[in-house]
Scaffold this active site. Structure first.
Site, PDB file in Angstrom:
ATOM      1  N   GLY A   1       0.816  -1.228   0.000  1.00  0.00           N
ATOM      2  CA  GLY A   1       0.000   0.000   0.000  1.00  0.00           C
ATOM      3  C   GLY A   1       0.841   1.266   0.000  1.00  0.00           C
TER       4      GLY A   1
ATOM      5  CB  CYS B   1      -1.748  11.410   8.202  1.00  0.00           C
ATOM      6  SG  CYS B   1      -3.370  11.085   7.497  1.00  0.00           S
TER       7      CYS B   1
ATOM      8  CG  HIS C   1      -2.616  15.584   5.622  1.00  0.00           C
ATOM      9  ND1 HIS C   1      -2.810  15.310   4.286  1.00  0.00           N
ATOM     10  CD2 HIS C   1      -3.008  14.461   6.292  1.00  0.00           C
ATOM     11  CE1 HIS C   1      -3.278  14.072   4.146  1.00  0.00           C
ATOM     12  NE2 HIS C   1      -3.399  13.542   5.353  1.00  0.00           N
TER      13      HIS C   1
END
Ligand SMILES: NC(=O)c1ccc[n+]([C@@H]2O[C@H](COP(=O)([O-])OP(=O)(O)OC[C@H]3O[C@@H](n4cnc5c(N)ncnc54)[C@H](OP(=O)(O)O)[C@@H]3O)[C@@H](O)[C@H]2O)c1
Length: 348
Positions: free
Chosen positions: A13, A148, A241
């Site tokens: 992933g 995150c 982010h």
């Protein structure tokens, strides 16, 4: 010379690939096991997954056969980037079998005896492990890193606790890599903003931050009392982010005190010179148009949170912008730093 064998669960992933990249030249940890779903099991890594990072896929990993993630052949220490729909069961199986699971998934983060760790902020929460075996009956251990977006917020807030942090409001602008691969369809995200992230993203930020900033109690963490409200959005950014954050502070410090607190902030990873520790975990940038994902996301090898635009807030006391790399500081890099601290503290 790397001498501690490690496994990666969810190796195919987004987060799993970041683990592979970050561990490629690690001085202590050597990847000797790749686990994923039955879709990938039995195939060499290059047949099981397309490599999606700019750095080169290490030859030994490319050829290594992926196994179905289950205890048996894996080394004692395993990093987990498993999809959260399966992480709960599989990580518990590994812990029961005696493995140390250093996980990215949400499943165990809020369990009382599971450390939810940012080594610079709450390395002492590793003491919870002393109660974990009795609470769960696991022969091994589970340690987690935060969501995150939470990690960016919690790092930016940690140095502000000294000023009597009372209130926080955050609106995030989160990268598409945070949704795994293939993630959000291009039709939905290009030229667009989606004002909702599923899986309880806002609740994770609101609850995890209080645990991380809290203090160690008897067999659990006493959560920090900060009142917190989060709105999360997905934006067409590849990595990084960003959070627009307002804070209320009892002591009403001058803005220079906040900037000094961020820039001077250091923790155990810096004192111990852990291999993945950035020299400065938080950097304040003075340019009015920063931080920006394209320009600032890789600061400190993706392990530094960049803060900027500190100014008075008409509702609370101050507002600012913070940015961090979601698959490095927000996922694989965070877990590796956790394991490095555990190694230095004799917990592996
Ligand atoms: N992306 C981020 O920025 C980020 C940040 C922090 C935390 N996280 C968390 O980290 C975890 C992984 O996220 P991701 O973005 O890397 O997701 P992803 O790209 O979708 O990868 C998921 C991984 O889980 C494996 N998997 C799925 N079903 C499985 C099963 N039944 N048995 C064993 N393995 C299975 C997949 O293997 P196959 O390839 O074989 O299907 C793949 O390796 C999630 O819990 C996520 O919430 C992600």
């Amino acid at each position: 010379m790397a001498s501690i064998p490690v496994g990666i669960l969810g190796a195919t992933g987004m987060v799993g690939q970041q683990f592979i990249a970050l561990l490629a030249n690690h001085p202590w940890f050597k990847v000797e096991y790749l686990g994923a779903s039955e879709r990938s099991a039995g195939k060499a890594f290059t047949e099981a997954a397309a490599w999606r990072l700019a750095s080169r896929l290490p030859d030994d990993v490319a050829k290594r056969v992926v196994e179905q993630a289950a205890p048996g052949n894996a080394p004692k220490l395993v990093f987990s980037g498993l999809d959260s729909s399966v992480a709960g069961e599989i990580e518990a199986q590994f812990a029961q079998a005696g493995h140390i699971v250093v996980s990215n998934s949400k499943n165990y983060r809020m369990f009382d005896t599971v450390p939810l760790l940012i080594p610079e902020v709450n390395g002492d929460h590793l003491k919870l492990l002393e109660c974990q075996q009795t609470a769960h009956g696991w022969k091994g251990r589970i340690v987690t890193n935060p969501n995150c977006a939470t990690i960016v917020l919690a790092l930016a807030l940690a140095p502000l606790r000294q000023f009597g942090l009372t209130t926080t409001m955050i609106t995030t602008l989160q990268a598409i890599s945070g949704a795994g691969y293939p993630g959000v369809p291009s039709w939905d995200i290009l030229g667009n903003i989606i004002p909702y992230i599923g899986g309880g993203e806002e609740e994770k930020i609101e609850t995890e931050t209080k645990k991380i900033l809290g203090s160690l109690g008897a067999g659990r963490v006493d959560h920090h009392p900060v009142k917190l409200s989060a709105t999360t959005t997905r934006v067409p950014v590849q990595n990084g982010h960003t959070g627009s954050i307002s804070v209320g502070l009892e002591q009403k410090p001058p803005s220079a005190a906040l900037i000094e607190a961020w820039n001077a902030f250091r923790g155990k990873p810096q004192a111990l010179e852990l291999p993945s520790a950035p020299p400065q975990p938080i950097v304040y940038v003075t340019e009015q148009n920063r931080p920006q994902p394209i320009l600032d996301v890789d600061r400190g090898g993706g392990m530094t949170v960049t803060v900027g635009r500190l100014r008075p807030c008409p509702l609370f006391d101050y507002k600012f912008v913070a940015l961090g790399h979601n698959t490095i500081r927000g996922a694989a890099g965070a877990a590796i730093l956790n394991a490095e601290l555990m190694h230095r503290e004799g917990l592996l």
